[in-house]
Design a protein around this motif. Sequence first.
Motif, PDB file in Angstrom:
ATOM      1  N   SER A  65       0.846  -1.183   0.000  1.00 27.49           N
ATOM      2  CA  SER A  65       0.000   0.000   0.000  1.00 27.49           C
ATOM      3  C   SER A  65       0.887   1.242   0.000  1.00 27.49           C
ATOM      4  CB  SER A  65      -0.889  -0.002   1.242  1.00 27.49           C
ATOM      5  OG  SER A  65      -1.657   1.166   1.290  1.00 27.49           O
ATOM      6  N   PRO A  66       0.674   2.156  -0.938  1.00 24.27           N
ATOM      7  CA  PRO A  66       1.555   3.324  -1.051  1.00 24.27           C
ATOM      8  C   PRO A  66       1.268   4.405   0.002  1.00 24.27           C
ATOM      9  CG  PRO A  66      -0.110   3.434  -2.744  1.00 24.27           C
ATOM     10  CD  PRO A  66      -0.306   2.124  -2.010  1.00 24.27           C
ATOM     11  N   THR A  67       1.482   4.084   1.266  1.00 23.79           N
ATOM     12  CA  THR A  67       1.322   5.082   2.319  1.00 23.79           C
ATOM     13  C   THR A  67       2.449   6.114   2.185  1.00 23.79           C
ATOM     14  OG1 THR A  67       2.720   3.884   3.872  1.00 23.79           O
ATOM     15  CG2 THR A  67       0.357   3.350   3.879  1.00 23.79           C
ATOM     16  N   PRO A  68       2.254   7.319   2.691  1.00 24.64           N
ATOM     17  CA  PRO A  68       3.330   8.321   2.623  1.00 24.64           C
ATOM     18  C   PRO A  68       4.633   7.831   3.262  1.00 24.64           C
ATOM     19  CG  PRO A  68       1.273   9.387   3.210  1.00 24.64           C
ATOM     20  CD  PRO A  68       1.012   7.896   3.229  1.00 24.64           C
ATOM     21  N   ALA A  69       4.528   7.100   4.363  1.00 23.35           N
ATOM     22  CA  ALA A  69       5.734   6.584   5.020  1.00 23.35           C
ATOM     23  C   ALA A  69       6.448   5.560   4.138  1.00 23.35           C
ATOM     24  CB  ALA A  69       5.382   5.967   6.362  1.00 23.35           C
ATOM     25  N   LEU A  70       5.696   4.684   3.476  1.00 29.18           N
ATOM     26  CA  LEU A  70       6.318   3.687   2.604  1.00 29.18           C
ATOM     27  C   LEU A  70       6.926   4.352   1.370  1.00 29.18           C
ATOM     28  CD1 LEU A  70       7.067   0.800   1.997  1.00 29.18           C
ATOM     29  CD2 LEU A  70       4.797   0.476   0.992  1.00 29.18           C
ATOM     30  N   VAL A  71       6.240   5.339   0.796  1.00 26.63           N
ATOM     31  CA  VAL A  71       6.788   6.064  -0.353  1.00 26.63           C
ATOM     32  C   VAL A  71       8.119   6.712   0.041  1.00 26.63           C
ATOM     33  CG1 VAL A  71       6.436   8.017  -1.924  1.00 26.63           C
ATOM     34  CG2 VAL A  71       4.565   6.410  -1.494  1.00 26.63           C
ATOM     35  N   ALA A  72       8.174   7.360   1.200  1.00 31.39           N
ATOM     36  CA  ALA A  72       9.410   7.991   1.669  1.00 31.39           C
ATOM     37  C   ALA A  72      10.502   6.957   1.903  1.00 31.39           C
ATOM     38  CB  ALA A  72       9.135   8.776   2.947  1.00 31.39           C
ATOM     39  N   ALA A  73      10.126   5.809   2.453  1.00 33.42           N
ATOM     40  CA  ALA A  73      11.096   4.753   2.711  1.00 33.42           C
ATOM     41  C   ALA A  73      11.659   4.180   1.415  1.00 33.42           C
ATOM     42  CB  ALA A  73      10.455   3.654   3.544  1.00 33.42           C
ATOM     43  N   VAL A  74      10.806   3.949   0.434  1.00 29.37           N
ATOM     44  CA  VAL A  74      11.273   3.435  -0.857  1.00 29.37           C
ATOM     45  C   VAL A  74      12.151   4.481  -1.541  1.00 29.37           C
ATOM     46  CG1 VAL A  74      10.558   2.736  -3.180  1.00 29.37           C
ATOM     47  CG2 VAL A  74       9.401   1.790  -1.176  1.00 29.37           C
ATOM     48  N   GLU A  75      11.761   5.741  -1.463  1.00 28.70           N
ATOM     49  CA  GLU A  75      12.576   6.812  -2.047  1.00 28.70           C
ATOM     50  C   GLU A  75      13.974   6.806  -1.420  1.00 28.70           C
ATOM     51  OE1 GLU A  75      12.554  11.673  -2.660  1.00 28.70           O
ATOM     52  OE2 GLU A  75      10.941  10.735  -1.536  1.00 28.70           O
ATOM     53  N   ALA A  76      14.044   6.694  -0.099  1.00 29.18           N
ATOM     54  CA  ALA A  76      15.338   6.667   0.581  1.00 29.18           C
ATOM     55  C   ALA A  76      16.150   5.435   0.186  1.00 29.18           C
ATOM     56  CB  ALA A  76      15.141   6.708   2.094  1.00 29.18           C
ATOM     57  N   ALA A  77      15.483   4.310   0.044  1.00 27.59           N
ATOM     58  CA  ALA A  77      16.183   3.072  -0.311  1.00 27.59           C
ATOM     59  C   ALA A  77      16.672   3.072  -1.751  1.00 27.59           C
ATOM     60  CB  ALA A  77      15.271   1.871  -0.076  1.00 27.59           C
ATOM     61  N   VAL A  78      15.911   3.688  -2.658  1.00 28.54           N
ATOM     62  CA  VAL A  78      16.241   3.641  -4.083  1.00 28.54           C
ATOM     63  C   VAL A  78      17.208   4.756  -4.488  1.00 28.54           C
ATOM     64  CG1 VAL A  78      15.289   3.802  -6.420  1.00 28.54           C
ATOM     65  CG2 VAL A  78      14.150   2.415  -4.701  1.00 28.54           C
ATOM     66  N   VAL A  79      16.977   5.979  -4.036  1.00 26.74           N
ATOM     67  CA  VAL A  79      17.822   7.095  -4.471  1.00 26.74           C
ATOM     68  C   VAL A  79      18.479   7.841  -3.320  1.00 26.74           C
ATOM     69  CG1 VAL A  79      16.542   7.473  -6.604  1.00 26.74           C
ATOM     70  CG2 VAL A  79      15.921   8.752  -4.564  1.00 26.74           C
ATOM     71  N   GLY A  80      18.283   7.376  -2.113  1.00 26.44           N
ATOM     72  CA  GLY A  80      18.883   8.043  -0.964  1.00 26.44           C
ATOM     73  C   GLY A  80      19.948   7.179  -0.337  1.00 26.44           C
ATOM     74  N   LEU A  81      20.105   7.342   0.939  1.00 30.06           N
ATOM     75  CA  LEU A  81      21.115   6.604   1.691  1.00 30.06           C
ATOM     76  C   LEU A  81      20.504   5.505   2.546  1.00 30.06           C
ATOM     77  CD1 LEU A  81      23.305   9.638   2.734  1.00 30.06           C
ATOM     78  CD2 LEU A  81      23.766   7.968   0.935  1.00 30.06           C
ATOM     79  N   GLY A  82      19.364   5.005   2.109  1.00 29.71           N
ATOM     80  CA  GLY A  82      18.722   3.898   2.805  1.00 29.71           C
ATOM     81  C   GLY A  82      18.394   4.255   4.240  1.00 29.71           C
ATOM     82  N   PRO A  83      18.726   3.382   5.185  1.00 27.47           N
ATOM     83  CA  PRO A  83      18.374   3.627   6.581  1.00 27.47           C
ATOM     84  C   PRO A  83      19.016   4.889   7.166  1.00 27.47           C
ATOM     85  CG  PRO A  83      19.088   1.357   6.268  1.00 27.47           C
ATOM     86  CD  PRO A  83      19.348   2.081   4.987  1.00 27.47           C
ATOM     87  N   LEU A  84      20.105   5.376   6.547  1.00 27.99           N
ATOM     88  CA  LEU A  84      20.755   6.589   7.044  1.00 27.99           C
ATOM     89  C   LEU A  84      20.056   7.865   6.581  1.00 27.99           C
ATOM     90  CD1 LEU A  84      24.517   5.659   6.532  1.00 27.99           C
ATOM     91  CD2 LEU A  84      23.190   5.566   8.651  1.00 27.99           C
ATOM     92  N   GLN A  85      19.197   7.770   5.570  1.00 23.97           N
ATOM     93  CA  GLN A  85      18.573   8.959   4.991  1.00 23.97           C
ATOM     94  C   GLN A  85      17.823   9.823   6.012  1.00 23.97           C
ATOM     95  OE1 GLN A  85      19.158   9.944   1.780  1.00 23.97           O
ATOM     96  NE2 GLN A  85      18.194  11.852   2.392  1.00 23.97           N
ATOM     97  N   PRO A  86      17.011   9.246   6.909  1.00 21.37           N
ATOM     98  CA  PRO A  86      16.334  10.100   7.889  1.00 21.37           C
ATOM     99  C   PRO A  86      17.314  10.852   8.792  1.00 21.37           C
ATOM    100  CG  PRO A  86      15.310   7.944   7.820  1.00 21.37           C
ATOM    101  CD  PRO A  86      16.551   7.855   6.997  1.00 21.37           C
ATOM    102  N   LEU A  87      18.462  10.244   9.077  1.00 23.00           N
ATOM    103  CA  LEU A  87      19.464  10.925   9.898  1.00 23.00           C
ATOM    104  C   LEU A  87      20.099  12.080   9.135  1.00 23.00           C
ATOM    105  CD1 LEU A  87      21.213   7.792  11.462  1.00 23.00           C
ATOM    106  CD2 LEU A  87      19.364   9.188  12.435  1.00 23.00           C
ATOM    107  N   VAL A  88      20.377  11.866   7.853  1.00 20.74           N
ATOM    108  CA  VAL A  88      20.944  12.922   7.015  1.00 20.74           C
ATOM    109  C   VAL A  88      19.962  14.083   6.889  1.00 20.74           C
ATOM    110  CG1 VAL A  88      21.707  13.476   4.667  1.00 20.74           C
ATOM    111  CG2 VAL A  88      22.437  11.343   5.739  1.00 20.74           C
ATOM    112  N   ALA A  89      18.684  13.774   6.797  1.00 16.86           N
ATOM    113  CA  ALA A  89      17.665  14.812   6.623  1.00 16.86           C
ATOM    114  C   ALA A  89      17.338  15.555   7.922  1.00 16.86           C
ATOM    115  CB  ALA A  89      16.390  14.185   6.062  1.00 16.86           C
ATOM    116  N   ASP A  90      17.745  15.015   9.061  1.00 21.23           N
ATOM    117  CA  ASP A  90      17.452  15.638  10.356  1.00 21.23           C
ATOM    118  C   ASP A  90      18.370  16.834  10.572  1.00 21.23           C
ATOM    119  OD1 ASP A  90      17.193  16.350  13.057  1.00 21.23           O
ATOM    120  OD2 ASP A  90      17.027  14.265  13.724  1.00 21.23           O
ATOM    121  N   PRO A  91      17.825  18.060  10.641  1.00 21.27           N
ATOM    122  CA  PRO A  91      18.672  19.251  10.780  1.00 21.27           C
ATOM    123  C   PRO A  91      19.418  19.313  12.115  1.00 21.27           C
ATOM    124  CG  PRO A  91      16.355  19.847  10.942  1.00 21.27           C
ATOM    125  CD  PRO A  91      16.405  18.395  10.576  1.00 21.27           C
TER     126      PRO A  91
END
Length: 124
Positions: A65-91
């Motif tokens: 199901s394309p929930t906003p959280a899953l879309v963000a997670a797939v985006e981070a996994a495919v074009v971001g830094l995977g599990p580290l992406q939320p840490l990188v995005a945290d100001p």
Amino acid sequence: MSTEPIPLPVARLQVPPATMGRIRQLIVARVPADVLNPFGRTAEGEQTLRDAITAVLDDPDLDLSPTPALVAAVEAAVVGLGPLQPLVADPEVSDILVNAPDTVFVERRGRLESTDVRLGSAAS
């Protein structure tokens, strides 16, 4: 190739490697290469990517199901830094220290903190 589920950041979900591979293939087929470039991101490109991810996750064969959280997670996994992406995005995070796949620390406000972030092991 490992058969261990791939942990997705943000949504804290586990997706089988074959499913994630299929999701990546479908996204790459739908989205221009410049939109997939993590260093040339634009607001328009990010929206194009999220729309493509949503469309891919809507595929009934994937049973996701394309929930906003899953879309963000797939985006981070495919074009971001995977599990580290939320840490990188945290100001508030000024530094990320990866000591082992299951030992990740961040520096926030001058203090070192342990995280619950887990990376794929070297064996996977």
